[in-house]
Design an enzyme around this catalytic site. Structure first.
Site, PDB file in Angstrom:
ATOM      1  N   THR A 138     -22.938  -0.597 -23.365  1.00  0.00           N
ATOM      2  CA  THR A 138     -21.848  -1.062 -24.223  1.00  0.00           C
ATOM      3  C   THR A 138     -22.195  -2.387 -24.889  1.00  0.00           C
ATOM      4  OG1 THR A 138     -20.248   0.040 -22.814  1.00  0.00           O
ATOM      5  CG2 THR A 138     -19.417  -1.721 -24.220  1.00  0.00           C
ATOM      6  N   SER A 144     -16.722   2.713 -27.537  1.00  0.00           N
ATOM      7  CA  SER A 144     -16.551   4.163 -27.557  1.00  0.00           C
ATOM      8  C   SER A 144     -17.572   4.857 -28.455  1.00  0.00           C
ATOM      9  CB  SER A 144     -15.138   4.517 -28.030  1.00  0.00           C
ATOM     10  OG  SER A 144     -14.177   4.040 -27.117  1.00  0.00           O
ATOM     11  N   ARG A 278      12.006  -1.105   5.122  1.00  0.00           N
ATOM     12  CA  ARG A 278      12.874  -1.995   4.354  1.00  0.00           C
ATOM     13  C   ARG A 278      14.312  -1.481   4.348  1.00  0.00           C
ATOM     14  NH1 ARG A 278      13.463  -7.139   2.170  1.00  0.00           N
ATOM     15  NH2 ARG A 278      14.504  -7.035   0.136  1.00  0.00           N
ATOM     16  N   GLN A 289      18.107   9.110  -1.990  1.00  0.00           N
ATOM     17  CA  GLN A 289      17.588  10.240  -2.760  1.00  0.00           C
ATOM     18  C   GLN A 289      16.634   9.798  -3.869  1.00  0.00           C
ATOM     19  OE1 GLN A 289      20.941  12.552  -4.097  1.00  0.00           O
ATOM     20  NE2 GLN A 289      21.452  13.283  -2.048  1.00  0.00           N
ATOM     21  N   LEU A 348       8.523  -1.251  -3.759  1.00  0.00           N
ATOM     22  CA  LEU A 348       8.304  -2.515  -3.058  1.00  0.00           C
ATOM     23  C   LEU A 348       9.154  -3.651  -3.614  1.00  0.00           C
ATOM     24  CD1 LEU A 348       4.424  -2.249  -2.918  1.00  0.00           C
ATOM     25  CD2 LEU A 348       5.962  -1.970  -0.989  1.00  0.00           C
ATOM     26  N   GLU A 373     -16.035   4.129 -19.154  1.00  0.00           N
ATOM     27  CA  GLU A 373     -16.583   5.490 -19.092  1.00  0.00           C
ATOM     28  C   GLU A 373     -15.771   6.469 -19.944  1.00  0.00           C
ATOM     29  OE1 GLU A 373     -19.144   4.851 -17.786  1.00  0.00           O
ATOM     30  OE2 GLU A 373     -18.958   3.746 -15.918  1.00  0.00           O
TER      31      GLU A 373
END
Length: 394
Positions: A138, A144, A278, A289, A348, A373
């Site tokens: 690169t 690209s 928690r 839910q 979290l 990549e």
């Protein structure tokens, strides 16, 4: 190993699809990462330091160039390499990236395209972790589209023994500032060629790119090649044109298909454990839910991602894996993994922005993994060309 302890995201008995040898390798790498990497990764990430002290241990465990055979390489299968990549990236993307740059890029270039003398000189040392390699493709204005690279190699004299002079710049070159040898790709009068450049060669300079918000426990560099003089035998004889570097990139992209899911699984495990402990409104988060929907959606995508990776690995092991299939794995699993890590962070709450937990660290790292990549856009166009027969890159 108790599956409830080892893989809480596994809803489909994934381990039944693996051989005893594959499971043993996976569990060995998992144990190494849990014992040696996870207790330290927050500090390494905060300090923006890759722990070079672990490189010999990676070599001792046969993880460097593990998919290659001979010259001290482990000769493992594609599936075994993928399983190891997932466990390494569960520790941190920087760890899997080191193994990828060393093995899938630098070592693969030498193994596939080098001379016998080049293989004998470098592969045993690289496999043992006694030397470090990098892969310089690169450029600042050629990411690209590597065909637009400006780094050039000119013949230094006339005749078959004439050496080379390399000049140019490279960017985002993993490990370059700590490498002993660089595989440098450059334009020549005969097309793109690869060169082995010992990094102590006059005119080779590598500078770490800092500061970074992603891949902090990893090393990426700018490289300057200022009239680097090389002998005639520095060229990789088996590579001419962009097929040379692309064959190495496909090895790395395949590993990412597994690795991204390893990061996603680790983020999920942190979120799942936290949700059980928690309390909010006198109930654990796991008892709501909306939280369960998040956990189920994440687990389903992790299972699908690992199934895709395994399928590609089985194809690779029988020599039937095609480049567009690697693009499908890289695009899908990176895209899903980064969403999983972000969703895990929401469970979290505010605690999720600290380095006490892994999801946001993984999400930040995956911003880079998703880009290198081959970006999402590049892999989308590869798959679009496969579906339509029409190239839409320009």
């Amino acid at each position: 190993m108790d599956p409830e302890v080892s893989d809480p995201a596994d809803l489909i008995a994934f381990d039944t699809l693996l051989s005893a040898e594959e499971l043993a390798l996976r569990d060995e790498v998992r144990q190494f990462v849990r014992a040696e990497i996870k207790p330290n990764i927050a500090r390494w990430y905060e300090d923006a330091r890759f722990p070079l002290e672990i490189v010999p241990e990676l070599g001792r465990r046969g993880l460097l160039g593990m998919h290659l055979t001979g010259h001290g390489c482990a000769g493992r299968s594609a599936v075994e390499y993928g399983l190891a990549a997932a466990e390494l990236e569960a520790g941190d993307s920087g760890l899997r990236t080191f193994v990828s740059v060393q093995g899938s890029l630098a070592m693969t270039a030498i193994a596939k395209h080098g001379s016998d003398e080049q293989r004998d000189e470098w592969l045993p040392r690289l496999a043992a972790g006694q030397a470090i390699g990098c892969f310089a493709l690169t450029e600042p204005s050629a990411g690209s589209d590597p065909s637009s690279m400006k780094t050039y190699a000119l013949r230094d004299g006339a005749g078959p023994n004439a050496g080379w002079v390399l000049s140019g710049t490279k960017r985002w070159i993993g490990l370059a500032s700590v490498a002993d040898v660089a595989v440098v790709w450059a334009q020549t009068d005969d097309g793109v060629r690869g060169f082995l450049v010992p990094t102590l060669t006059k005119g080779f300079t590598a500078m770490a790119i800092e500061p970074k918000l992603s891949m902090r426990a990893s090393i990426q560099c700018d490289v300057v090649l200022d009239e680097v003089r090389l002998p005639a035998d520095a060229v990789l004889p088996g590579a001419q044109g962009l097929r040379g570097p692309f064959s190495c990139l496909n090895e790395a992209r395949y590993g990412i298909t597994w690795g991204a899911m390893g990061a996603a699984r680790d983020a999920f495990e942190d979120a799942l454990a936290y949700s059980k402990e928690r309390l909010q409104f006198d109930r654990p988060l796991a008892g709501y839910q909306l939280t369960q929907q998040k956990l189920v959606d994440m687990a389903l995508e992790i299972n699908k991602g690992f199934l895709l990776a395994l399928h590609l690995g089985r194809l690779k092991d029988v020599g039937k894996l095609e480049p567009h299939q690697i693009s499908a794995g890289k695009l899908n699993n990176c895209r899903e993994a980064i969403e999983i890590c972000r969703e895990a962070r929401t469970i979290l709450g505010g605690n999720g922005i600290t380095l006490d937990y892994s999801p946001l660290r993984h999400a930040n790292n995956l911003e880079s993994v998703r880009t290198y990549e081959g970006t999402d856009e590049v892999h989308t166009l590869i798959l679009g060309q496969r579906l339509t027969g029409v190239a839409a890159f320009r």
